[in-house]
Write an enzyme that holds these catalytic residues in place. Structure first.
Site, PDB file in Angstrom:
ATOM      1  N   GLY A  26       0.561  -1.031   0.144  1.00  0.00           N
ATOM      2  CA  GLY A  26      -0.208   0.326   0.037  1.00  0.00           C
ATOM      3  C   GLY A  26       1.197   0.985  -0.131  1.00  0.00           C
ATOM      4  O   GLY A  26       1.668   2.102  -0.635  1.00  0.00           O
ATOM      5  N   SER A  27       0.972   1.810   1.069  1.00  0.00           N
ATOM      6  CA  SER A  27       2.446   2.785   1.167  1.00  0.00           C
ATOM      7  C   SER A  27       3.317   2.345   1.320  1.00  0.00           C
ATOM      8  O   SER A  27       4.703   3.027   1.098  1.00  0.00           O
ATOM      9  CB  SER A  27       2.060   3.863   2.808  1.00  0.00           C
ATOM     10  N   CYS A  28       3.607   1.090   1.722  1.00  0.00           N
ATOM     11  CA  CYS A  28       5.242   0.341   1.289  1.00  0.00           C
ATOM     12  C   CYS A  28       5.256   0.607   0.128  1.00  0.00           C
ATOM     13  O   CYS A  28       4.914   1.154  -0.395  1.00  0.00           O
ATOM     14  CB  CYS A  28       4.734  -1.012   2.607  1.00  0.00           C
ATOM     15  N   LEU A  29       6.773   0.433  -0.121  1.00  0.00           N
ATOM     16  CA  LEU A  29       7.592   0.561  -1.251  1.00  0.00           C
ATOM     17  C   LEU A  29       9.084  -0.759  -1.133  1.00  0.00           C
ATOM     18  O   LEU A  29       9.540  -1.282  -0.916  1.00  0.00           O
ATOM     19  CB  LEU A  29       8.890   1.982  -0.959  1.00  0.00           C
TER      20      LEU A  29
ATOM     21  N   GLY B 210       3.941   2.753  -2.676  1.00  0.00           N
ATOM     22  CA  GLY B 210       3.882   3.904  -2.086  1.00  0.00           C
ATOM     23  C   GLY B 210       2.430   5.108  -2.911  1.00  0.00           C
ATOM     24  O   GLY B 210       2.412   5.782  -2.777  1.00  0.00           O
TER      25      GLY B 210
END
Length: 173
Positions: free
Chosen positions: A36-39, A104
């Site tokens: 999700g917001s992880c890269l 991201g």
């Protein structure tokens, strides 16, 4: 780092979870789910066919309060440095390493926090790559949808599967 599943001779993907990283070579497949917001940060050396994948959760490990007990894969900046170090230890040439990133997303909006974690993760990774002189040659970042990635170090192929409530897609970087 070959691992084999139930099919004879068929390699199973190596799962890289949140805050983890893995380095491998050749036709191994490294996979991260649920970005999700992880890269996802994929680095590889095309000549040695050595590469690595990190699933970074936060942008800045150097600024983290408790950085003595952190996992290097937890933060975009420290994940990149750890991947590079481990790749060079296995025989990659630092000057030939290239990067691709995916994820991201800003899945939720919180106006009071300014830029979302997803955008900050992307910005931190790009800044660290630039600082270290590693060219970023592909990206699939931002938006408001989840992603799963599969990375093959030997070819540098990063397959990005995108999904939201309305549609799914597959792209290759």
């Amino acid at each position: 780092m070959k691992t084999y599943g139930s099919e004879p001779g068929a390699p199973s993907p190596v799962q890289v979870g949140i805050s983890e990283l893995a380095v491998s070579e050749g036709d191994d497949t490294l996979k991260s789910y649920g970005l999700g917001s992880c890269l996802a940060i994929a680095l590889y050396d095309p000549d040695s066919e050595i590469g690595g994948l990190a699933h970074a959760m936060l942008p800045d490990g150097d600024a983290a309060e408790h950085n003595s007990d952190r996992k290097p894969g937890k933060y975009a900046d420290t994940a990149i440095r750890a991947l590079l170090r481990r790749m060079v230890e296995r025989g990659a040439s630092y000057t030939d390493v290239e990067a691709k990133i995916a994820g991201g997303s800003d899945m939720f909006e919180f106006d009071s926090f300014g830029d979302g974690v997803g955008k900050r993760n992307v910005d931190a990774a790009k800044a660290e790559l630039e600082k270290l002189g590693v060219p970023l040659i592909g990206e699939d970042v931002g938006g408001a949808h989840g992603r799963t990635v599969e990375f093959t170090p030997g070819t540098g192929r990063l397959v990005v599967k995108t999904s939201d409530e309305n549609e799914s897609s597959v792209s290759e970087l």
